[in-house]
Scaffold this active site. Structure first.
Site, PDB file in Angstrom:
ATOM      1  N   SER A  71       0.810  -1.215   0.000  1.00 18.10           N
ATOM      2  CA  SER A  71       0.000   0.000   0.000  1.00 18.10           C
ATOM      3  C   SER A  71       0.840   1.261   0.000  1.00 18.10           C
ATOM      4  CB  SER A  71      -0.939   0.004   1.212  1.00 18.10           C
ATOM      5  OG  SER A  71      -0.205  -0.076   2.421  1.00 18.10           O
ATOM      6  N   ASP A 234      -5.877   6.599  10.398  1.00 19.39           N
ATOM      7  CA  ASP A 234      -5.988   5.259  10.980  1.00 19.39           C
ATOM      8  C   ASP A 234      -4.819   4.930  11.918  1.00 19.39           C
ATOM      9  OD1 ASP A 234      -3.846   4.629   9.332  1.00 19.39           O
ATOM     10  OD2 ASP A 234      -4.932   3.207   8.077  1.00 19.39           O
ATOM     11  N   HIS A 237      -1.190   3.745   8.498  1.00 15.22           N
ATOM     12  CA  HIS A 237      -0.567   4.128   7.231  1.00 15.22           C
ATOM     13  C   HIS A 237      -0.004   5.554   7.324  1.00 15.22           C
ATOM     14  CE1 HIS A 237      -3.373   0.915   5.963  1.00 15.22           C
ATOM     15  NE2 HIS A 237      -2.440   0.643   5.066  1.00 15.22           N
TER      16      HIS A 237
END
Length: 265
Positions: A71, A234, A237
């Site tokens: 990601s 969050d 990340h």
């Protein structure tokens, strides 16, 4: 780093192994923390985020830059291309002393582990050959408690395939998972320990395969630990600021790789 579903499984495994606790009570604490981590809402890939862009003056020397990995290579946690690590790298290269026109693309897939790099390499080599590949991988190997030697072997194989295609390769190793705030201690320490093992194995594999390595944990971990703003909503990340820290850490190696690649043209 990782998407939510993959993290759920991996955190559960970490709790089950209870690496930092040799008691039933310690295992229970880890299990409870894994459950708490599973219940969090994690950032998802931004489907509207452009994975291809050209940055820089039209008359500047061209540089084809591709990102591979998890990601991090997609920019999960931010909403604009300019905020991703690739976008920020492209702008730094375009505005730097060599002033390049960067043709940026990403073949990264959220949740990827080192075993997934083979498919990404095949995608990266489709069409025009990239000049420089930046690989960001390792966090999902670490949260899965993968064997470092296995993860490093897959990474080394991917680098060799890219180098055989005359692509310069820069690898950002597993970041400092001890900096994430979405996971409580002592589970956070388990992930940090696993991440360090993966990073050490990656460094050797990258150098053996002919790539350039940037130790993201060593170079940027202290910043992430000190500043919660380097993580997105969050708390797992990176945020735009976090990706900027990574981009600046990667920039010298990418600039050097771009210089080598330009000699091959």
């Amino acid at each position: 780093m990782t998407e939510r579903n993959g993290l759920v499984v991996r955190l559960g495994r970490a709790a089950a192994l209870s690496l930092v606790a040799g008691t039933v009570g310690g295992a229970a604490i880890l299990a409870g923390q894994a459950i708490a981590a599973r219940s969090r809402q994690y950032a998802q890939p931004e489907l509207g985020l452009a994975l291809r862009a050209t940055v820089g003056r039209a008359d500047a020397p061209a540089l084809r830059l591709v990102l591979l990995g998890d990601s991090s290579a997609l920019g999960v946690g931010v909403a604009r291309l300019e905020e991703t690590v690739g976008g920020q790298l492209a702008h730094l290269l375009a505005e730097g002393p060599t002033g390049r026109r960067v043709q940026l693309s990403s073949v990264g897939v959220s949740g990827s582990r080192s075993t997934d790099l083979a498919t990404q390499v095949a995608r990266a080599l489709l069409g025009e050959r990239p000049d420089v590949a930046v690989i960001l991988i390792g966090a999902n190997d670490a949260t899965a408690l993968a064997r470092p030697a296995d993860a490093a072997a897959y990474l080394g194989s991917a680098i060799r395939r890219l180098r055989e295609a005359h692509v310069e390769v820069v690898v950002g190793t597993c970041p400092d998972l001890g900096a994430v705030r979405a996971v409580a201690s002592p589970l956070r320490q388990v992930l940090a320990w696993s991440g360090r093992r993966i990073a050490r194995a990656q460094i050797s594999a990258v150098l053996d395969a002919g790539g350039t390595v940037v130790d993201l944990a060593a170079e940027t971990g202290p910043v992430f630990r000190a500043d919660a703003g380097t993580l997105c909503h969050d708390a797992y990340h990176p945020s735009a600021d976090g990706y900027r820290v990574w981009a600046h850490a990667l920039l010298p190696a990418v600039e050097a790789a771009a210089t080598v690649a330009s000699r091959h043209h």
